[in-house]
Motif scaffolding. Structure first.
Motif, PDB file in Angstrom:
ATOM      1  N   GLU A   1       0.857  -1.180   0.000  1.00 31.96           N
ATOM      2  CA  GLU A   1       0.000   0.000   0.000  1.00 31.96           C
ATOM      3  C   GLU A   1       0.890   1.226   0.000  1.00 31.96           C
ATOM      4  O   GLU A   1       2.003   1.202   0.512  1.00 31.96           O
ATOM      5  N   ALA A   2       0.392   2.300  -0.595  1.00 32.28           N
ATOM      6  CA  ALA A   2       1.153   3.544  -0.577  1.00 32.28           C
ATOM      7  C   ALA A   2       1.303   4.020   0.864  1.00 32.28           C
ATOM      8  O   ALA A   2       0.364   3.993   1.647  1.00 32.28           O
ATOM      9  N   GLU A   3       2.519   4.434   1.208  1.00 38.07           N
ATOM     10  CA  GLU A   3       2.790   4.899   2.563  1.00 38.07           C
ATOM     11  C   GLU A   3       2.847   6.420   2.559  1.00 38.07           C
ATOM     12  O   GLU A   3       3.584   7.034   1.791  1.00 38.07           O
ATOM     13  N   GLU A   4       2.082   7.043   3.428  1.00 37.75           N
ATOM     14  CA  GLU A   4       2.040   8.502   3.491  1.00 37.75           C
ATOM     15  C   GLU A   4       3.110   8.998   4.451  1.00 37.75           C
ATOM     16  O   GLU A   4       3.227   8.517   5.566  1.00 37.75           O
ATOM     17  N   ARG A   5       3.899   9.981   4.006  1.00 31.12           N
ATOM     18  CA  ARG A   5       4.969  10.513   4.833  1.00 31.12           C
ATOM     19  C   ARG A   5       4.945  12.032   4.857  1.00 31.12           C
ATOM     20  O   ARG A   5       4.516  12.679   3.901  1.00 31.12           O
ATOM     21  N   LEU A   6       5.459  12.584   5.968  1.00 31.10           N
ATOM     22  CA  LEU A   6       5.707  14.018   6.017  1.00 31.10           C
ATOM     23  C   LEU A   6       6.973  14.316   5.218  1.00 31.10           C
ATOM     24  O   LEU A   6       7.918  13.536   5.227  1.00 31.10           O
ATOM     25  N   ILE A   7       6.987  15.460   4.544  1.00 25.15           N
ATOM     26  CA  ILE A   7       8.190  15.856   3.825  1.00 25.15           C
ATOM     27  C   ILE A   7       9.126  16.548   4.802  1.00 25.15           C
ATOM     28  O   ILE A   7       8.736  17.535   5.438  1.00 25.15           O
ATOM     29  N   PRO A   8      10.346  16.058   4.975  1.00 23.75           N
ATOM     30  CA  PRO A   8      11.287  16.727   5.881  1.00 23.75           C
ATOM     31  C   PRO A   8      11.566  18.151   5.413  1.00 23.75           C
ATOM     32  O   PRO A   8      11.744  18.403   4.218  1.00 23.75           O
ATOM     33  N   PHE A   9      11.601  19.082   6.355  1.00 24.52           N
ATOM     34  CA  PHE A   9      11.833  20.494   6.048  1.00 24.52           C
ATOM     35  C   PHE A   9      12.989  20.998   6.892  1.00 24.52           C
ATOM     36  O   PHE A   9      13.060  20.735   8.096  1.00 24.52           O
ATOM     37  N   ASP A  10      13.896  21.728   6.256  1.00 23.94           N
ATOM     38  CA  ASP A  10      15.039  22.293   6.966  1.00 23.94           C
ATOM     39  C   ASP A  10      14.870  23.798   7.075  1.00 23.94           C
ATOM     40  O   ASP A  10      14.491  24.468   6.096  1.00 23.94           O
ATOM     41  N   ILE A  11      15.177  24.365   8.249  1.00 27.10           N
ATOM     42  CA  ILE A  11      14.875  25.769   8.513  1.00 27.10           C
ATOM     43  C   ILE A  11      15.926  26.749   7.987  1.00 27.10           C
ATOM     44  O   ILE A  11      15.676  27.957   7.982  1.00 27.10           O
ATOM     45  N   ILE A  12      17.069  26.272   7.522  1.00 22.25           N
ATOM     46  CA  ILE A  12      18.087  27.184   7.001  1.00 22.25           C
ATOM     47  C   ILE A  12      17.777  27.460   5.529  1.00 22.25           C
ATOM     48  O   ILE A  12      17.834  26.546   4.703  1.00 22.25           O
ATOM     49  N   PRO A  13      17.437  28.694   5.158  1.00 21.15           N
ATOM     50  CA  PRO A  13      17.033  28.956   3.763  1.00 21.15           C
ATOM     51  C   PRO A  13      18.200  28.864   2.797  1.00 21.15           C
ATOM     52  O   PRO A  13      19.364  29.055   3.170  1.00 21.15           O
ATOM     53  N   ARG A  14      17.885  28.557   1.560  1.00 16.73           N
ATOM     54  CA  ARG A  14      18.861  28.628   0.470  1.00 16.73           C
ATOM     55  C   ARG A  14      18.701  29.999  -0.183  1.00 16.73           C
ATOM     56  O   ARG A  14      17.578  30.406  -0.495  1.00 16.73           O
ATOM     57  N   ILE A  15      19.802  30.719  -0.395  1.00 21.04           N
ATOM     58  CA  ILE A  15      19.722  32.112  -0.841  1.00 21.04           C
ATOM     59  C   ILE A  15      20.410  32.297  -2.189  1.00 21.04           C
ATOM     60  O   ILE A  15      21.537  31.838  -2.400  1.00 21.04           O
ATOM     61  N   ILE A  16      19.707  32.982  -3.098  1.00 24.26           N
ATOM     62  CA  ILE A  16      20.214  33.286  -4.437  1.00 24.26           C
ATOM     63  C   ILE A  16      20.166  34.798  -4.611  1.00 24.26           C
ATOM     64  O   ILE A  16      19.146  35.427  -4.307  1.00 24.26           O
TER      65      ILE A  16
END
Length: 475
Positions: free
Chosen positions: A62-77
Motif C-alpha cells: 500500500e502507498a505509505e504517506e509521509r511528512l516531507i522533511p523540512f530544513d529551517i536554514i534557507p537557500r539564498i540566491i
C-alpha cells in the motif's frame, strides 16, 4: 560548518568567508542560540504535521504517506544570479513550446536532420492523435518545472525538464509560509522576493489560455486522479488557493459538446482544466480503455476547441530524457541563439558506442530511465554496490533504448541544521514557470530539494530527501 566538503558551498564559497548573499543570515546564525534553533526546527516539523503536508511513497503493498522533511536554514540566491537564470529558463521554455508545435505539425526539425525521426516516432510519449491539433493560445506547456543544479560560482546546468505535470509548488509555498511565521525578523533583514502570488498568477495564466468555445468569464478546474495519488495534497492545495473546483473523472461528463462538472445547480461547462492525470488515463475512448480516472470523449472536445487542457496532451515527449540530450540543438534551431543554460553531458544508450562506454564506466556514472521520475529506476554508480551495478548492467544490455547516462556531477551544497550544528548537504532547484499567450512568468526561487543524508546526491523526497525555503534577494 562542522564537515569539510570538496564541493562548491553556496554559503561559504571555496573558502572560509561567507558569500555576500548569505552575509545577513550568517550574522544571524552566529548570534542565535543553538537550543533556540533546535526548538524552531521541531516547531517547523509540527507545523508541517498539523497542515498535513505529505506525499505518498509507492513500491509497497500500500502507498505509505509521509511528512516531507523540512530544513529551517534557507537557500539564498542573489538578484543578479536569478536574473541570469531567468533569461536561460525563459529561452528554454520558449524553445520547448516551439518544438512541441513543430513535431505535431510540420516537423521541420526532423526534416532539417537536427533530431532523428525515430526519436519522435518510436517515443511512447509522442501522441500521434495530437498531430494537426491547434492548441488554445499556442501554449503546450502552461506549467513547467526546470530542474537546475549548480557546480560552481557561475556554473548552472539543467538536469531535466518537467513539462507533463510538474509537482512540488505547494511545498515551495508552504515552506515560505512556515518561514514567515517562524522567522519574521529574517525577512526584515533580507529583502526577499515574494512567492505568495503564485496561485493568483497560476489562475490568471490558465484563464488567459481560454479555448475558442469560451464566451464568458472562464471557468477553471483542477483534475486529480484522487486521494491515493502521491501529489494529492498539492492538487487540493492549489485548487483551494486558486478558488476553483477540485474534480475527479467521475465528476465530469460531456454535455452539448462541452466538458461539464457536476454542481449543486446541475452540470456547468469547464473552459480550462488543469489536469494532474497522465495522458494515457485522460480519455478511455482515445487512450487507455481501462482508465477509470479520465473522462470519456474529453479529447474529442479538446480537438474541437471546446476546452483547454493544461498541460496539453503529448507534452511529455519534451521532458523525455533522450530528447533532453538534444535540447541544445532544439534551443538553437527555434531561437537562433546559443543556449544560455547548459545541459549535463549525456550518453544515449541506444547508440552502440555510447552503450559500450557506459557499460565500461558504470561505477562512475548516473544512469536513468528515459521516462523515469521521482528518483526511481536509476543507478548512481559511485554509491552503488557491485551487486547493484551487475544487475543494472543486465538491464542496460536487455533494453538499452530505455536509458541515458550522465557523469556524476559535483552538486553544490548548502547548510542544513543538524543536532551537531550546520552541515553541508547537496541540493537541486526546481523553478516554476507559467506560460500563457500574455507571456512567461517565473516565480522567484522555486523548490529547493536537499539530500539530508551526508554525501548523498539523491534529493527526491521519495528517496529520503527534504526541502527548504528558497530566497531570491531583491538586489
Amino acid at each position: 560548518m562542522g564537515e569539510s566538503t570538496p564541493y562548491f558551498d553556496e554559503m561559504m564559497g571555496d573558502g572560509d568567508k561567507t558569500r555576500s548573499p548569505y552575509a545577513a543570515l550568517g550574522t544571524w546564525i552566529e548570534a542565535a542560540d543553538p537550543a533556540d534553533l533546535r526548538a524552531k526546527q521541531r516547531e517547523a516539523e509540527e507545523l508541517f504535521r498539523l497542515t498535513g503536508i505529505t506525499f505518498n511513497v509507492y513500491g509497497r503493498e500500500e502507498a505509505e504517506e509521509r511528512l516531507i522533511p523540512f530544513d529551517i536554514i534557507p537557500r539564498i540566491i542573489s538578484g543578479n544570479e536569478w536574473r541570469k537564470l531567468t533569461r536561460g529558463i525563459e529561452q528554454r521554455v520558449r524553445a520547448i513550446n516551439m518544438f512541441l508545435h513543430d513535431i505535431y505539425h510540420r516537423q521541420e526539425i526532423i526534416k532539417a536532420g537536427r533530431v532523428p525521426r525515430e526519436m519522435i516516432a518510436r517515443n511512447e510519449a509522442f501522441l500521434p492523435q495530437m498531430c494537426g491539433v491547434n492548441v488554445p493560445g499556442g501554449v503546450y506547456t502552461h506549467i513547467v518545472g526546470i530542474d537546475l543544479v549548480r557546480t560552481g560560482e557561475d556554473d548552472f546546468f539543467v538536469l531535466e525538464d518537467n513539462a507533463r505535470t510538474p509537482s512540488g509548488v505547494s511545498y515551495m509555498l508552504e515552506n515560505r509560509e512556515t518561514m514567515l511565521q517562524m522567522f519574521p525578523e529574517l525577512f526584515s533583514q533580507n529583502r526577499v522576493q515574494a512567492v505568495e502570488t503564485y496561485p493568483t498568477d497560476l489562475c490568471a495564466s490558465l484563464s488567459a489560455c481560454v479555448p475558442p468555445a469560451t464566451d464568458a468569464s472562464p471557468t477553471v478546474a483542477v483534475l486529480t486522479p484522487g486521494i491515493y495519488n502521491s501529489a494529492y495534497f498539492e492538487h487540493a492545495f492549489l485548487a483551494d488557493q486558486m478558488g476553483v473546483e477540485l474534480v475527479e473523472g467521475h465528476d465530469l461528463r460531456i454535455v452539448d459538446g462541452r466538458v461539464a462538472m457536476r454542481t449543486t445547480q446541475g452540470y456547468q461547462p469547464i473552459d480550462v482544466l488543469y489536469r494532474r492525470v497522465d495522458d494515457d488515463f485522460l480519455d478511455p475512448l482515445n487512450f487507455n480503455p481501462d482508465s477509470q480516472l479520465g473522462v470519456p470523449g474529453i479529447f474529442d472536445v479538446y480537438r474541437a476547441g471546446g476546452i483547454t487542457i493544461a498541460n496539453a496532451p503529448g507534452t511529455g515527449i519534451s521532458d523525455d530524457k533522450a530528447i533532453y540530450s538534444y535540447m541544445p540543438e532544439i534551443v538553437e534551431f527555434y531561437t537562433g541563439e546559443r543556449p544560455i543554460l547548459q545541459n549535463v553531458p549525456t550518453w544515449r544508450c541506444n547508440d552502440p558506442k555510447s552503450l559500450a562506454y557506459v557499460l565500461d564506466n558504470l561505477s562512475e556514472l548516473v544512469v536513468k530511465e528515459v521516462h523515469g521520475s521521482g528518483g526511481y529506476g536509476m543507478l548512481i554508480g559511485p554509491t552503488a554496490s557491485k551487486i547493484e551495478i551487475a544487475a543494472f548492467r543486465d538491464k542496460l544490455k536487455a533494453k538499452p533504448d530505455n536509458y541515458i547516462a550522465q557523469p556524476t556531477l559535483s552538486l553544490s551544497t548548502v547548510p542544513i541544521f543538524t543536532k551537531a550544528g550546520l552541515a553541508p548537504r547537496h541540493v537541486d532547484l526546481r523553478p516554476f514557470v507559467l506560460v500563457s499567450p500574455e507571456g512567461i512568468r517565473i516565480t522567484p526561487g522555486g523548490l529547493t530539494r536537499v539530500a539530508l543524508k551526508k554525501g548523498s546526491l539523491v534529493v527526491n523526497s521519495s528517496q529520503g530527501g527534504g526541502t527548504k525555503d528558497t530566497w531570491v534577494l531583491e538586489d
